[in-house]
Design a protein around this motif. Structure first.
Motif, short mmCIF file in Angstrom:
data_model
loop_
_atom_site.label_atom_id
_atom_site.label_comp_id
_atom_site.label_asym_id
_atom_site.label_seq_id
_atom_site.Cartn_x
_atom_site.Cartn_y
_atom_site.Cartn_z
N GLU A 142 -11.80 2.67 -14.09
CA GLU A 142 -11.24 2.92 -12.78
C GLU A 142 -9.73 2.69 -12.81
OE1 GLU A 142 -11.62 0.94 -8.31
OE2 GLU A 142 -13.32 0.81 -9.71
N ALA A 143 -9.00 3.49 -12.03
CA ALA A 143 -7.55 3.31 -11.87
C ALA A 143 -7.20 3.56 -10.42
CB ALA A 143 -6.78 4.26 -12.78
N ASN A 144 -6.37 2.68 -9.82
CA ASN A 144 -6.06 2.76 -8.39
C ASN A 144 -4.55 2.82 -8.16
OD1 ASN A 144 -8.85 2.36 -7.83
ND2 ASN A 144 -8.56 0.16 -8.09
N PHE A 145 -4.16 3.60 -7.13
CA PHE A 145 -2.75 3.73 -6.78
C PHE A 145 -2.61 3.81 -5.26
CE2 PHE A 145 -3.33 5.69 -10.90
CZ PHE A 145 -2.29 5.18 -11.66
N TRP A 146 -1.43 3.40 -4.75
CA TRP A 146 -1.09 3.55 -3.34
C TRP A 146 0.23 4.31 -3.27
CZ3 TRP A 146 -3.16 -0.69 -5.56
CH2 TRP A 146 -4.33 -1.24 -5.00
N ILE A 147 0.31 5.27 -2.39
CA ILE A 147 1.57 5.99 -2.19
C ILE A 147 1.77 6.22 -0.69
CG2 ILE A 147 1.56 7.15 -4.43
CD1 ILE A 147 0.62 9.69 -2.99
N GLN A 148 3.03 6.42 -0.29
CA GLN A 148 3.35 6.75 1.09
C GLN A 148 4.01 8.12 1.13
OE1 GLN A 148 5.70 3.65 2.87
NE2 GLN A 148 3.97 2.25 3.03
N ILE A 149 3.40 9.06 1.86
CA ILE A 149 3.95 10.41 2.01
C ILE A 149 3.74 10.89 3.44
CG2 ILE A 149 3.76 11.18 -0.40
CD1 ILE A 149 1.12 12.54 0.34
N LYS A 150 4.77 11.47 4.03
CA LYS A 150 4.69 12.08 5.35
C LYS A 150 4.10 11.12 6.39
CE LYS A 150 4.06 16.69 3.34
NZ LYS A 150 3.18 17.88 3.23
N GLY A 151 4.49 9.85 6.30
CA GLY A 151 4.02 8.86 7.27
C GLY A 151 2.60 8.40 7.04
N GLN A 152 1.98 8.81 5.95
CA GLN A 152 0.62 8.40 5.64
C GLN A 152 0.63 7.37 4.51
OE1 GLN A 152 -0.70 12.48 4.77
NE2 GLN A 152 -2.31 12.18 6.30
N PHE A 153 -0.33 6.45 4.57
CA PHE A 153 -0.53 5.47 3.49
C PHE A 153 -1.78 5.91 2.73
CE2 PHE A 153 -2.05 1.34 1.81
CZ PHE A 153 -0.92 1.01 1.07
N ILE A 154 -1.57 6.44 1.51
CA ILE A 154 -2.66 7.09 0.77
C ILE A 154 -3.14 6.19 -0.37
CG2 ILE A 154 -3.37 9.16 -0.47
CD1 ILE A 154 -2.48 9.64 2.44
N TYR A 155 -4.43 6.02 -0.41
CA TYR A 155 -5.09 5.25 -1.46
C TYR A 155 -5.76 6.24 -2.41
CZ TYR A 155 -8.06 1.50 -3.47
OH TYR A 155 -8.69 0.59 -4.30
N ILE A 156 -5.32 6.25 -3.66
CA ILE A 156 -5.86 7.20 -4.66
C ILE A 156 -6.60 6.42 -5.72
CG2 ILE A 156 -5.30 9.05 -6.29
CD1 ILE A 156 -2.63 9.38 -4.82
N ARG A 157 -7.84 6.82 -5.99
CA ARG A 157 -8.66 6.12 -6.97
C ARG A 157 -9.21 7.14 -7.98
NH1 ARG A 157 -12.86 2.26 -4.05
NH2 ARG A 157 -12.48 1.00 -5.94
N TYR A 158 -9.20 6.76 -9.23
CA TYR A 158 -9.77 7.58 -10.30
C TYR A 158 -10.95 6.83 -10.90
CZ TYR A 158 -5.35 10.15 -10.08
OH TYR A 158 -4.29 10.90 -9.66
N PHE A 159 -12.09 7.54 -11.06
CA PHE A 159 -13.29 6.93 -11.60
C PHE A 159 -13.75 7.70 -12.84
CE2 PHE A 159 -13.33 6.14 -7.04
CZ PHE A 159 -13.55 4.76 -6.98
N ALA A 160 -14.02 6.98 -13.91
CA ALA A 160 -14.63 7.61 -15.09
C ALA A 160 -16.11 7.83 -14.80
CB ALA A 160 -14.47 6.71 -16.31
#
Length: 394
Positions: free
Chosen positions: A358-376
């Motif tokens: 698993e790999a996790n990231f947080w980013i902020q774009i266009k006023g949104q708080f986005i949680y991105i997760r990758y699963f094997a």
């Protein structure tokens, strides 16, 4: 009728004699071209196709035909230029292939404009920004692989069933040459930083321009030889089979919307209700039900298979990242900007090696708080099946 057949074979025999001289090194391309133009006023695409078939049957190896097929096309250009592009209706696989080629030509024009800009710069000037733009266009050109794979896996088998395997095999070999040139070009572009205008111009001349020339050569051969021959050879039912399976491989730089079904389609067996069900360990769905379930889940999901190829994405009402079907069948590395490709590669390598799941990231774009997760994703024996990307607006 027999006279026409005899005349056609006589033309092919003349072509074979001259082309054999090319293969044996007994004549120069310009000399052969002049003789062909004098002798073959009525030669067409089917003569060229038949010539290659007969040369292979007579013992010239496919690899040798492949090595000189660009020369064949050049010396026969005057005759091939007369060939009109086959007329097809929207949605027909050939219409889709041709629309893809038009987009490839647009990309090539954009690249040549960038090449020209670099050539006009002082030699010592830093060309890194323009080379970065060129890299992005070459990433887009990698979509040509899907165009080639639809030919190889959907179109060529019908030629083989009709015992016409030689010319498609030669063309497949040319596909592989383009793939290798594209791979080398992109590797060079990713390593070329910083780079002066003088160095960039040399790289363009010796690596990038030859790659574009090979793609253009294939576009010409498809329009003037392959597709006219294919339209003449395949039935509408066979084309419909290609149409139905094309989505699985994906499309090159376009997202075709037109639906197509030939009027004289031979009767095909209807799918029964049980065949239309997808059976899972904990229940069953129809395709429509499963599609709705996946698109209702309040996250974006994208599936990348074990070979790093994008195979699926959800289509919910509130998408976080833009997606369209042109990414299907594309290597996931080419769906990311060069600056982040190394991160994608690291995640995939760790998933494949079993180092992490698993790999996790947080980013902020266009006023949104986005949680991105990758699963094997792994099977019951822990064999890697692919990666699932899940994005959610928190």
């Amino acid at each position: 009728m027999s006279e026409l057949i005899n005349n056609k074979q006589e033309r092919i025999n003349k072509m074979k004699t001259l082309i054999r001289k090319l293969h044996e090194g007994k004549a120069e391309p310009g000399q052969v071209q002049h003789q062909l133009e004098a002798l073959l006023e009525e030669a067409d695409y089917s003569d060229v196709f038949a010539m290659e078939v007969q040369l292979i049957e007579e013992g010239i190896k496919e690899e040798e035909i492949q090595r000189l097929c660009d020369v064949h096309t050049a010396v026969l250009k005057k005759q091939l230029d007369k060939q009109e592009t086959p007329a097809t209706v929207p949605g027909h696989p050939v219409r889709t292939f041709l629309a893809e080629n038009a987009q490839l030509e647009n990309e090539i024009r954009s690249l040549r404009s960038l090449f020209q800009s670099i050539s006009e710069m002082p030699n010592e000037k830093d060309a890194s920004i323009l080379m970065h733009m060129i890299n992005a266009h070459f990433n887009s050109l990698m979509d040509v692989d899907k165009h080639y794979r639809r030919k190889e896996n959907l179109l060529f088998p019908f030629f083989e069933k009709k015992e016409i395997s030689g010319p498609p095999a030669v063309m497949w070999g040319k596909h592989d040459e383009v793939r290798e040139m594209m791979k080398n070009s992109i590797e060079g572009l990713q390593n070329a930083k910083p780079i002066s205008a003088e160095e960039a111009t040399a790289f363009i001349q010796f690596a990038l321009e030859p790659t574009l020339a090979q793609i253009e050569e294939m576009i010409y051969k498809e329009a003037k030889i392959l597709f006219p021959m294919a339209v003449e050879t395949l039935s509408d039912t066979e084309w419909y089979e290609i149409y139905l399976q094309s989505d699985e491989i994906g499309f090159c730089l376009i997202d075709p919307k037109d639906e197509w079904q030939p009027k004289d389609l031979q009767e095909m067996p209807e799918m029964t209700a049980s065949q239309g069900k997808i059976k899972l360990p904990s229940g069953t769905f129809s395709v429509e039900e499963l599609t709705k379930v996946l698109n209702t889940v309040p996250v974006d999901m994208t599936f990348v298979d074990k070979d790093d190829t994008v195979r699926y994405f959800t289509q919910g009402k509130e998408r976080i990242f833009d997606r369209n079907r042109t990414i299907l069948g594309r290597k996931v590395q080419y769906c990311h900007p060069p600056s982040s490709v190394h991160i994608v590669e690291k995640i995939l390598q760790d998933f494949k090696s079993g180092k992490q799941d698993e790999a996790n990231f947080w980013i902020q774009i266009k006023g949104q708080f986005i949680y991105i997760r990758y699963f094997a994703m792994r099977d019951e024996n822990e064999n890697y099946l692919g990666t699932l990307e899940v994005s959610q607006d928190l």
